[in-house]
Design a protein around this motif. Structure first.
Motif, mmCIF file in Angstrom:
data_model
loop_
_atom_site.group_PDB
_atom_site.id
_atom_site.type_symbol
_atom_site.label_atom_id
_atom_site.label_comp_id
_atom_site.label_asym_id
_atom_site.label_seq_id
_atom_site.Cartn_x
_atom_site.Cartn_y
_atom_site.Cartn_z
ATOM 1 N N THR A 90 76.098 34.887 81.811
ATOM 2 C CA THR A 90 76.089 36.020 81.169
ATOM 3 C C THR A 90 74.649 36.409 80.720
ATOM 4 O O THR A 90 74.426 37.605 80.748
ATOM 5 C CB THR A 90 76.994 35.746 79.662
ATOM 6 N N LEU A 91 73.831 35.220 80.260
ATOM 7 C CA LEU A 91 72.426 35.480 80.079
ATOM 8 C C LEU A 91 71.642 36.075 81.102
ATOM 9 O O LEU A 91 70.937 37.114 80.836
ATOM 10 C CB LEU A 91 71.797 34.298 79.370
ATOM 11 N N ILE A 92 71.932 35.536 82.199
ATOM 12 C CA ILE A 92 71.150 36.008 83.508
ATOM 13 C C ILE A 92 71.703 37.338 83.894
ATOM 14 O O ILE A 92 70.810 38.096 84.189
ATOM 15 C CB ILE A 92 71.441 34.893 84.552
ATOM 16 N N GLY A 93 72.924 37.427 83.796
ATOM 17 C CA GLY A 93 73.356 38.885 84.182
ATOM 18 C C GLY A 93 72.765 39.969 83.367
ATOM 19 O O GLY A 93 72.652 40.942 83.812
ATOM 20 N N ILE A 95 69.971 39.862 81.770
ATOM 21 C CA ILE A 95 68.723 40.082 82.066
ATOM 22 C C ILE A 95 68.331 41.111 83.338
ATOM 23 O O ILE A 95 67.952 42.095 83.210
ATOM 24 C CB ILE A 95 67.632 38.716 82.437
ATOM 25 N N LYS A 96 69.375 40.782 84.216
ATOM 26 C CA LYS A 96 69.458 41.530 85.397
ATOM 27 C C LYS A 96 69.569 42.947 85.208
ATOM 28 O O LYS A 96 69.075 44.005 85.655
ATOM 29 C CB LYS A 96 70.417 41.098 86.634
ATOM 30 N N LYS A 97 70.704 43.270 84.553
ATOM 31 C CA LYS A 97 71.114 44.642 84.157
ATOM 32 C C LYS A 97 70.256 45.415 83.240
ATOM 33 O O LYS A 97 69.811 46.660 83.529
ATOM 34 C CB LYS A 97 72.475 44.579 83.316
ATOM 35 N N ALA A 98 69.502 44.396 82.667
ATOM 36 C CA ALA A 98 68.422 45.285 81.622
ATOM 37 C C ALA A 98 67.282 45.385 82.518
ATOM 38 O O ALA A 98 66.382 46.790 82.066
ATOM 39 C CB ALA A 98 68.119 44.428 80.546
#
Length: 223
Positions: A90-93, A95-98
């Motif tokens: 969830t955290l990595i996802g 970061i990618k969306k941001a």
């Protein structure tokens, strides 16, 4: 050798996570702004919880000269929700969306360097010759959307009377091609806008180029 003109590069400078609480702002909006306040409160509700921000530096390099022709620091944000804990995925996802949100904010500027070009593959003219429609060979796969505009170009061979050397001159026609809602993956219908005499100058096979995008999207609720 591959015909590459520009390369996009960059780096992630910073990632921050913070809890955002907007309860007092929502209540005030509902109390003093009526229906409008209720709508604002509903929008604010989607922004509450853990917010992750990603700061990026985006650069465009000219492959031929090595020059940095564009450099900008941008920030994007994504709401992870109100769950007390979240997983690594969830955290990595987030970061990618941001990061994608950050890049989206400069899409109009990037469009000036990475132009979408195509050709006119079909033309239709109304019986009174007042309106003209052009089918171009680029579509949604290349990011073409209804309302976007294209320029049309014509080419003319010029011969130097002294040297006999030939060159090709490209000039923009005084018309614009506005994309209709008939957009497919690899083609799109456009309405040709311009003077009646000018729109008749369009021919099959002529080059079209998308007009640089303008920033029109609404930014996320500022926090």
């Amino acid at each position: 050798m591959a015909g590459v003109k520009y390369i996009i590069t960059g780096s992630v400078n910073n990632v921050t996570i913070k809890w955002v609480e907007l309860s007092s702002a929502k209540e005030a909006a509902k109390k003093y702004l009526g229906l409008t306040g209720s709508l604002l409160a509903a929008a604010a509700e989607t922004q509450e919880g853990w917010n992750i921000s990603t700061d990026l530096t985006i650069k465009i390099l000219d492959v031929e000269t090595g020059e940095v022709v564009f450099a900008k620091n941008v920030s994007g944000r994504e709401v992870l929700g109100k769950t007390p804990t979240f997983s690594y995925d969830t955290l990595i996802g987030g970061i990618k969306k941001a990061a994608m949100d950050a890049v989206e904010s400069i899409r109009p500027e990037l469009s000036k360097y990475f132009k979408i070009r195509g050709y006119i593959v079909q033309l239709r003219t109304s019986p009174d010759k007042e309106k003209r429609y052009a089918l171009i060979n680029v579509g949604s796969k290349m990011g073409v959307k209804p309302g976007q505009e294209f320029f049309a170009y014509s080419f003319q061979s010029i011969t130097d009377p002294l040297t006999g050397k030939e060159s090709c001159d490209m000039f923009k026609l005084p018309v614009t091609l506005e994309v209709t809602n008939q957009v497919q993956e690899n083609k799109a219908w456009t309405v040709v806008e311009g003077d009646k005499d000018q729109i008749m100058r369009l021919k099959l096979g002529q080059l079209v180029e998308r007009k640089p995008l303008e920033s029109s999207s609404l930014s996320k609720l500022g926090l």
